[in-house]
Design an enzyme around this catalytic site. Sequence first.
Site, PDB file in Angstrom:
ATOM      1  N   TYR A  85      67.603  32.987  43.408  1.00  0.00           N
ATOM      2  CA  TYR A  85      66.435  32.702  43.972  1.00  0.00           C
ATOM      3  C   TYR A  85      65.783  32.968  43.314  1.00  0.00           C
ATOM      4  O   TYR A  85      64.545  32.353  42.475  1.00  0.00           O
ATOM      5  CB  TYR A  85      65.954  33.231  45.471  1.00  0.00           C
ATOM      6  CG  TYR A  85      66.637  32.727  46.244  1.00  0.00           C
ATOM      7  CD1 TYR A  85      67.385  31.413  47.153  1.00  0.00           C
ATOM      8  CD2 TYR A  85      66.891  34.176  47.419  1.00  0.00           C
ATOM      9  CE1 TYR A  85      68.163  31.573  47.815  1.00  0.00           C
ATOM     10  CE2 TYR A  85      67.255  33.899  48.646  1.00  0.00           C
ATOM     11  CZ  TYR A  85      67.985  32.127  48.823  1.00  0.00           C
ATOM     12  OH  TYR A  85      68.755  32.382  50.366  1.00  0.00           O
ATOM     13  N   GLU A 113      62.656  34.172  53.216  1.00  0.00           N
ATOM     14  CA  GLU A 113      62.852  35.375  53.940  1.00  0.00           C
ATOM     15  C   GLU A 113      64.243  35.309  52.894  1.00  0.00           C
ATOM     16  O   GLU A 113      64.973  34.705  53.345  1.00  0.00           O
ATOM     17  CB  GLU A 113      62.537  35.814  55.278  1.00  0.00           C
ATOM     18  CG  GLU A 113      61.829  35.706  55.744  1.00  0.00           C
ATOM     19  CD  GLU A 113      61.252  34.246  56.585  1.00  0.00           C
ATOM     20  OE1 GLU A 113      62.684  34.973  57.256  1.00  0.00           O
ATOM     21  OE2 GLU A 113      60.415  34.776  57.294  1.00  0.00           O
ATOM     22  N   ASN A 153      71.036  41.529  50.112  1.00  0.00           N
ATOM     23  CA  ASN A 153      71.794  40.613  48.932  1.00  0.00           C
ATOM     24  C   ASN A 153      71.369  40.214  48.432  1.00  0.00           C
ATOM     25  O   ASN A 153      70.497  39.130  47.531  1.00  0.00           O
ATOM     26  CB  ASN A 153      71.101  38.983  50.570  1.00  0.00           C
ATOM     27  CG  ASN A 153      71.745  38.203  50.372  1.00  0.00           C
ATOM     28  OD1 ASN A 153      72.681  37.929  49.232  1.00  0.00           O
ATOM     29  ND2 ASN A 153      71.995  37.289  51.410  1.00  0.00           N
TER      30      ASN A 153
END
Length: 135
Positions: free
Chosen positions: A100, A88, A93
């Site tokens: 990611y 999560e 961000n």
Amino acid sequence: MVIERACHSHPWSEKLMRSCLSGRYFCTGIFNDTKLLGFYVAEQAGPDITLMDICVAPSEQGQGLGKVLMQSLCDAALARNAELLFLEVRESNVAAIALYEGCGFIANGVRKKYYPDGEDATLMMCELSTLENFS
């Protein structure tokens, strides 16, 4: 805890951090000699691994250490015969989301008002079978 507090607006408590250093949790740190530069904490439940926390000291950010930590997580997940990785991330961000996505994660949901300040969390996942080209 110094890095945890520096990286998060709502850091984990020391008690919570200590509880995640054993059992089904595993962690890795990056060091320069004896100085901790960054770390992750992950949890395994069956064939799934969840990245619980990842931090790089603010003074060390922008040097690729987050990618090194993510590679370490992926390697550990493969060694543990995991199938899926989950995490999560705050929707604001964008640097973490880019990291990611670069590691093969895709957004797969939202947790509304997940964080204490009311911000939503973007849920992300990665199928480990797709990581053969991770670099």
